[in-house]
Design a protein around this motif. Sequence first.
Motif, PDB file in Angstrom:
ATOM      1  N   LEU A 201      30.379 -65.936  -6.989  1.00 37.04           N
ATOM      2  CA  LEU A 201      28.961 -65.935  -7.356  1.00 37.04           C
ATOM      3  C   LEU A 201      28.432 -64.510  -7.497  1.00 37.04           C
ATOM      4  O   LEU A 201      27.577 -64.236  -8.355  1.00 37.04           O
ATOM      5  CB  LEU A 201      28.155 -66.712  -6.326  1.00 37.04           C
ATOM      6  N   ILE A 202      28.921 -63.614  -6.658  1.00 37.05           N
ATOM      7  CA  ILE A 202      28.553 -62.206  -6.795  1.00 37.05           C
ATOM      8  C   ILE A 202      29.091 -61.654  -8.115  1.00 37.05           C
ATOM      9  O   ILE A 202      28.400 -60.915  -8.836  1.00 37.05           O
ATOM     10  CB  ILE A 202      29.099 -61.396  -5.602  1.00 37.05           C
ATOM     11  N   ASP A 203      30.310 -62.005  -8.466  1.00 40.89           N
ATOM     12  CA  ASP A 203      30.887 -61.544  -9.732  1.00 40.89           C
ATOM     13  C   ASP A 203      30.075 -62.046 -10.924  1.00 40.89           C
ATOM     14  O   ASP A 203      29.836 -61.304 -11.891  1.00 40.89           O
ATOM     15  CB  ASP A 203      32.339 -62.016  -9.853  1.00 40.89           C
ATOM     16  N   GLU A 204      29.639 -63.307 -10.859  1.00 39.04           N
ATOM     17  CA  GLU A 204      28.834 -63.859 -11.953  1.00 39.04           C
ATOM     18  C   GLU A 204      27.476 -63.163 -12.023  1.00 39.04           C
ATOM     19  O   GLU A 204      26.962 -62.880 -13.119  1.00 39.04           O
ATOM     20  CB  GLU A 204      28.659 -65.367 -11.773  1.00 39.04           C
ATOM     21  N   LEU A 208      25.985 -61.081 -15.248  1.00 41.53           N
ATOM     22  CA  LEU A 208      24.692 -61.362 -15.862  1.00 41.53           C
ATOM     23  C   LEU A 208      23.793 -60.123 -15.873  1.00 41.53           C
ATOM     24  O   LEU A 208      23.122 -59.842 -16.873  1.00 41.53           O
ATOM     25  CB  LEU A 208      24.004 -62.509 -15.132  1.00 41.53           C
ATOM     26  N   LEU A 209      23.779 -59.380 -14.774  1.00 40.61           N
ATOM     27  CA  LEU A 209      22.974 -58.161 -14.727  1.00 40.61           C
ATOM     28  C   LEU A 209      23.488 -57.126 -15.719  1.00 40.61           C
ATOM     29  O   LEU A 209      22.710 -56.409 -16.358  1.00 40.61           O
ATOM     30  CB  LEU A 209      22.974 -57.584 -13.315  1.00 40.61           C
ATOM     31  N   ALA A 337      28.340 -54.586  -9.539  1.00 37.92           N
ATOM     32  CA  ALA A 337      27.438 -54.466 -10.683  1.00 37.92           C
ATOM     33  C   ALA A 337      27.705 -53.186 -11.466  1.00 37.92           C
ATOM     34  O   ALA A 337      27.913 -52.116 -10.876  1.00 37.92           O
ATOM     35  CB  ALA A 337      25.993 -54.496 -10.218  1.00 37.92           C
ATOM     36  N   PRO A 338      27.684 -53.267 -12.794  1.00 35.92           N
ATOM     37  CA  PRO A 338      27.878 -52.060 -13.605  1.00 35.92           C
ATOM     38  C   PRO A 338      26.624 -51.195 -13.620  1.00 35.92           C
ATOM     39  O   PRO A 338      25.506 -51.695 -13.491  1.00 35.92           O
ATOM     40  CB  PRO A 338      28.173 -52.624 -15.001  1.00 35.92           C
ATOM     41  N   SER A 339      26.812 -49.913 -13.782  1.00 42.06           N
ATOM     42  CA  SER A 339      25.697 -48.977 -13.831  1.00 42.06           C
ATOM     43  C   SER A 339      25.072 -48.990 -15.218  1.00 42.06           C
ATOM     44  O   SER A 339      25.767 -49.131 -16.227  1.00 42.06           O
ATOM     45  CB  SER A 339      26.185 -47.570 -13.485  1.00 42.06           C
ATOM     46  N   ARG A 340      23.755 -48.851 -15.267  1.00 38.55           N
ATOM     47  CA  ARG A 340      23.041 -48.785 -16.543  1.00 38.55           C
ATOM     48  C   ARG A 340      22.431 -47.390 -16.691  1.00 38.55           C
ATOM     49  O   ARG A 340      21.833 -46.861 -15.748  1.00 38.55           O
ATOM     50  CB  ARG A 340      21.949 -49.852 -16.581  1.00 38.55           C
TER      51      ARG A 340
END
Length: 546
Positions: A201-204, A208-209, A337-340
């Motif tokens: 669920l964290i991976d999903e 999404l983020l 989470a990937p960096s933006r």
Amino acid sequence: MRIGGDLVVETLRALGADTVFGLPGQHALGLFEALRRCPELRLVGARVENNLAFAADGHARARLDADPGGPVPVTPVIVSTGPGALLTLASLQESRSSSVPVLGISSQVPTAGLGGGRHGYLHELPDQRASFRDVVKSTHVVRTASQIPTALREAWESAATVPYGPVWVEIPQDVLLAPASLPPITSVTATPKPLAPLPELIDETARLLGAAENPVILAGGGVVRSGAQAELRALAELVRAPVLSSFGGKGSFAWDHPLSGQSWLEDWHSTEFLADADVLLVLGSGLGELTSNYHRFRPRGRVIQIEADAGKLESNHPALGIHADVRLALTALLEAAPSREADGRAEAAVAELLGKVRDRIGGQSLDLEQRVLAEVRAALPEGTPSFWDMTVLGYWAWSAWNTDGAPIHTAQGAGGLGYGLPGALGAAAARRGPALAVSGDGGAMYGIAELATAAQHGLDVTWLIVDDGGYGILREYMTGAFGQAHATELARPDFAALAKSFGVPAQVSTVDSLRAELASALATPGPSVVVLPALLRMFEPTHLDQ
């Protein structure tokens, strides 16, 4: 001779308690004799049991503020059977609604009278435990002295397991008074179970983020309770997501941070800002009535909800529901989470939102209300917590209070009157330095007896009473709905004179002198009262769909 009451006190000490809030009663004498013999466990009293439990709530909140993310500071409150126990129910409802770890301990009628009908004992109820079952997280009834240590350990663990909340333990009078056959209790420990998120669920959520063009975060009370402020800031900056906080989540994110949309959740601009997110990450909130702008919120994107209370997952809106402690979930998300890249879009969107809110409020001739709140905020020393009743100025604080360096606690969880003063008294017992209580004249009458408690214990609380002659917020509601109000106007005492009769310094203030007089009162150790006669109005909760 050691008695059953000593087993209670010894177990509380072993579990880590250093302060208890207690009010004696006939069936609880064994508990208070044991407290007398244990000076290491500080006893703070009150005049009314509901205020006593509010004070325990305030004490636990102040301890959580002092050590976010540290060991969970469960606060015991001890009362007697029947009427004394039942008077705590409204206060425990607030603790449950706001996830505050309070351990309620009540005496009971003798063991022979438990269950099965009425035996004629003073204070007896057919089933006292049943009165608490749907209010607290868990209930525990002791029938023998040997059950005391484990019952208290189980209750402590329940209170300290996310979502935090109040618990209830009942111990019969004869068990508390009987000679203790157990050796001294010194080694009881409680180990709340962590509530970790499922990795998939964290991976999903991270996926999404990462794909979102307009991610937004709504921070609820679960962020504050889990001590996840640092993790929230790191995630918001990592994915460049604006953060709005619920009223219960105030203090979860820096008020003046460029990504902070603050907490104007009764403003339709804020509601639509949340609804416009293509991915809305909801942290520690059930999206209830106040947070959802009275259920007018209609998300148009994907909702992800991280919540420790399984019953709140998707209870109001479909979502990717993650049953987990917010801090553990955010810690995992920071790894996934990937960096933006920072391009200024999120900051510009936040600035535009806050500009719309300011313009709307600015068009309602509310300079007095904004000035009073600003003067109160400016008077507070750094780090001073405030405790607010359900009053007009308190409703303003839900939205407009700057929490940077000034933690705020309100009764908005359950919405009962009378929280301000006893909550602040509990906080003052937990910390070095002052605490501020804010009440209207209606709410003040619920706790006026606790001026005696403040004076007796020398608690460093300044109580601001905004006197508008009645139940001001109800006056507005009724006038708005029916054109006139009924039963809202109140006879009330001379609050300053009444405070002085308790030996508590008091003064009547004005808007022009409020900041200086409040600051002086807060800087002077011990209790004090400042009365501000003022008729304040709420801002209109204008909606773009009206």
